[in-house]
Write a protein that holds these residues in place. Structure first.
Motif, PDB file in Angstrom:
ATOM      1  N   LYS A  15       0.836  -1.209   0.000  1.00 28.52           N
ATOM      2  CA  LYS A  15       0.000   0.000   0.000  1.00 28.52           C
ATOM      3  C   LYS A  15       0.867   1.253   0.000  1.00 28.52           C
ATOM      4  O   LYS A  15       0.585   2.222  -0.699  1.00 28.52           O
ATOM      5  CB  LYS A  15      -0.927  -0.002   1.224  1.00 28.52           C
ATOM      6  N   ARG A  19       0.944   3.944  -3.032  1.00 27.80           N
ATOM      7  CA  ARG A  19       0.641   5.353  -2.747  1.00 27.80           C
ATOM      8  C   ARG A  19       1.767   6.246  -3.270  1.00 27.80           C
ATOM      9  O   ARG A  19       1.535   7.294  -3.874  1.00 27.80           O
ATOM     10  CB  ARG A  19       0.491   5.527  -1.233  1.00 27.80           C
ATOM     11  N   GLU A  22       1.749   6.400  -7.068  1.00 30.99           N
ATOM     12  CA  GLU A  22       0.660   7.262  -7.544  1.00 30.99           C
ATOM     13  C   GLU A  22       1.029   8.737  -7.412  1.00 30.99           C
ATOM     14  O   GLU A  22       0.711   9.543  -8.276  1.00 30.99           O
ATOM     15  CB  GLU A  22      -0.624   6.957  -6.768  1.00 30.99           C
TER      16      GLU A  22
ATOM     17  N   MET B   1      -8.675   1.699  -6.819  1.00 28.28           N
ATOM     18  CA  MET B   1      -9.197   2.201  -5.535  1.00 28.28           C
ATOM     19  C   MET B   1     -10.699   2.481  -5.603  1.00 28.28           C
ATOM     20  O   MET B   1     -11.197   2.984  -6.597  1.00 28.28           O
ATOM     21  CB  MET B   1      -8.505   3.504  -5.169  1.00 28.28           C
ATOM     22  N   THR B   3     -14.017   4.615  -4.168  1.00 30.17           N
ATOM     23  CA  THR B   3     -14.097   6.019  -3.774  1.00 30.17           C
ATOM     24  C   THR B   3     -14.774   6.182  -2.419  1.00 30.17           C
ATOM     25  O   THR B   3     -14.474   7.082  -1.672  1.00 30.17           O
ATOM     26  CB  THR B   3     -14.860   6.836  -4.827  1.00 30.17           C
ATOM     27  N   GLU B   5     -16.377   4.277   1.280  1.00 33.56           N
ATOM     28  CA  GLU B   5     -16.261   3.148   2.176  1.00 33.56           C
ATOM     29  C   GLU B   5     -17.533   2.301   2.063  1.00 33.56           C
ATOM     30  O   GLU B   5     -18.623   2.831   1.974  1.00 33.56           O
ATOM     31  CB  GLU B   5     -16.131   3.747   3.576  1.00 33.56           C
ATOM     32  N   GLU B  20     -12.363  -0.054   3.552  1.00 33.22           N
ATOM     33  CA  GLU B  20     -11.971   1.359   3.559  1.00 33.22           C
ATOM     34  C   GLU B  20     -11.967   1.923   2.133  1.00 33.22           C
ATOM     35  O   GLU B  20     -11.801   1.176   1.169  1.00 33.22           O
ATOM     36  CB  GLU B  20     -10.562   1.513   4.136  1.00 33.22           C
ATOM     37  N   ALA B  21     -12.084   3.239   2.056  1.00 34.27           N
ATOM     38  CA  ALA B  21     -12.144   3.890   0.743  1.00 34.27           C
ATOM     39  C   ALA B  21     -10.864   3.673  -0.066  1.00 34.27           C
ATOM     40  O   ALA B  21     -10.896   3.614  -1.292  1.00 34.27           O
ATOM     41  CB  ALA B  21     -12.410   5.384   0.918  1.00 34.27           C
ATOM     42  N   ASP B  22      -9.712   3.541   0.626  1.00 30.41           N
ATOM     43  CA  ASP B  22      -8.447   3.388  -0.118  1.00 30.41           C
ATOM     44  C   ASP B  22      -7.998   1.924  -0.207  1.00 30.41           C
ATOM     45  O   ASP B  22      -6.833   1.630  -0.443  1.00 30.41           O
ATOM     46  CB  ASP B  22      -7.349   4.246   0.515  1.00 30.41           C
ATOM     47  N   LEU B  24      -7.250  -1.810  -1.552  1.00 28.77           N
ATOM     48  CA  LEU B  24      -6.741  -2.303  -2.840  1.00 28.77           C
ATOM     49  C   LEU B  24      -7.113  -3.776  -2.974  1.00 28.77           C
ATOM     50  O   LEU B  24      -7.146  -4.503  -1.979  1.00 28.77           O
ATOM     51  CB  LEU B  24      -5.209  -2.180  -2.893  1.00 28.77           C
TER      52      LEU B  24
END
Ligand code: ATP
Ligand code: ZN
Lengths: 303, 60
Positions: A15, A19, A22, B1, B3, B5, B20-22, B24
């Motif tokens: 992660k 990040r 990106e 990702m 957008t 939650e 979670e929104a982020d 993967l």
């Protein structure tokens, strides 16, 4: 720039790297190894256009899958970090030992034997306590410290009877008095970027097994031996695990898909940023993903 | 990702598991209710699967 990431399990490390990538505005191409079908003919075979990738970063938890995938990608002409040959050397403790010794890097005494009987002879030669480890494996799993002949016989019999054939390649090391800790130096390209020491009451000091990491200051000798070890296995992004003994540093192993979540905070070094810098440099052709093998005993550490 | 939650039912106990929104794809989540380790195999729509056991050649 198009950056592929060979991945399986997404850990904190992945992660952080994603990040960071990106934030650099590159195009990310995830390659989930467990779902991918690798068409060996590439785009002509109706598969992905591998040649369109500028670089691939390998972050798989599975050594065998990582190795096969790297081999295919490199053969199709994609620069990989780390390179296939680096994975091949680092993923196998026997191959690592051979590469380090050939480059004059000090390592703990080790023996290899193929039967329980010859392995017992090897252990008795090294003396007790001795450490038996699988040649392939990580996170401190299936390591055995044997303190006497009874324990050695038992472990060897169990391995020969219950293990897969890999376990009958008996890799035995002297037990190193390491003062309750081991050291890890993170090397990216030709730079030792930071180091930690891992302390535990248990003789196995992997953070995956509960050891606590703290910052270790780099000294000239530690940097020299770590860079020599990195070069010996082919360079790239590697974590060098060492023991500190009264006689000097010994390199225990080199990790090629390193975990670093517990090392960013104590060292204060932005490890994901350093990793991404290197990956992008390889993608742009400014860095080589792997170095040519050093001539025998030429990369020795200055004493 | 993704957008926003979302939550998805745990494959083992059906309790809601928060994505979670982020998040993967490929990430491992623990079910807060039964403790199962779940792999987020797909993002849209979010799909969970019991995470594979650690294999012998796994590591760094
Ligand atoms: N010969 C030895 N003498 C003393 N301690 C040892 C020895 N070999 C291993 N250890 C201890 O066990 C830990 C794990 O050993 P090693 O790194 O060889 O195994 P691993 O399973 O490959 O771990 P890693 O996750 O680092 O790849 C070391 O960090 C060290 O603390
Ligand atoms: Zn559950």
């Amino acid at each position: 720039m198009k950056v592929g990431i060979l991945q399986s399990r997404i850990r904190i490390e992945e992660k952080l790297i994603v990040r960071e990538l990106e934030s650099r505005g590159v195009e990310l191409v995830p390659i989930p190894v467990e779902r991918e079908v690798f068409r060996l003919g590439g785009a002509a075979d109706g598969g992905r256009d591998w040649a369109a990738l500028d670089v691939v970063l390998e972050r798989c938890v599975s050594h065998s899958r990582a190795l096969s995938a790297l081999r295919m990608l490199e053969t199709l002409g994609v620069p990989c970090v780390n390179a296939w040959k680096v994975g091949e050397v680092c993923g196998d403790k026997l191959a690592t030992n051979l590469a380090l010794v050939a480059a004059g890097v000090p390592v703990p005494a080790a023996r290899v034997a193929f039967t329980p009987e010859s392995a017992l002879a090897a252990i008795e030669e090294l003396g007790y306590p001795a450490v038996i480890k699988p040649a392939v494996g990580s996170w401190g799993r299936l390591l055995a410290r044997v303190n006497d002949r009874d324990a050695a016989e038992a472990v060897l019999e169990h391995k020969a009877t219950l293990g897969t054939y890999h376990h009958s390649i008996f890799y035995v090391q002297e037990h190193v008095e390491k003062g309750g800790r081991d050291l890890r130096v993170f090397v990216v390209g030709d730079e030792a970027i930071c180091a930690i020491e891992r302390r535990s009451d248990h003789w196995i000091t992997n953070t995956a097994r509960g050891a606590v990491a703290s910052k270790r200051e780099l000294d000239d000798e530690l940097v020299a031996i770590s860079l020599a070890a990195a070069r010996a296995v082919g360079g790239g992004i590697v974590a060098i695990d060492l023991f500190e003994t009264p006689a000097g540093y010994l390199v225990n192993e080199v990790n090629y898909t390193m975990e670093f979540r517990n090392s960013i905070e104590p060292t204060g070094v932005d490890i994901p940023a350093k990793i991404v810098d290197f990956v992008l440099a390889v993608g742009e052709g400014r860095e080589l993903s792997a170095l040519p093998a050093p001539p025998r005993a030429a990369a020795g550490v200055p004493s | 990702m993704t957008t926003t939650e979302t939550t998805v039912a745990c494959t083992e106990c059906e309790a809601p598991v928060r994505i979670e929104a982020d998040a993967l794809a490929g990430e491992i989540l623990a079910c807060g209710s039964c403790g199962a380790e779940l792999e987020l195999v797909q993002l849209t729509p979010a799909r969970l699967q019991l995470a594979p056991e650690v294999e012998e050649d796994w590591g760094e």
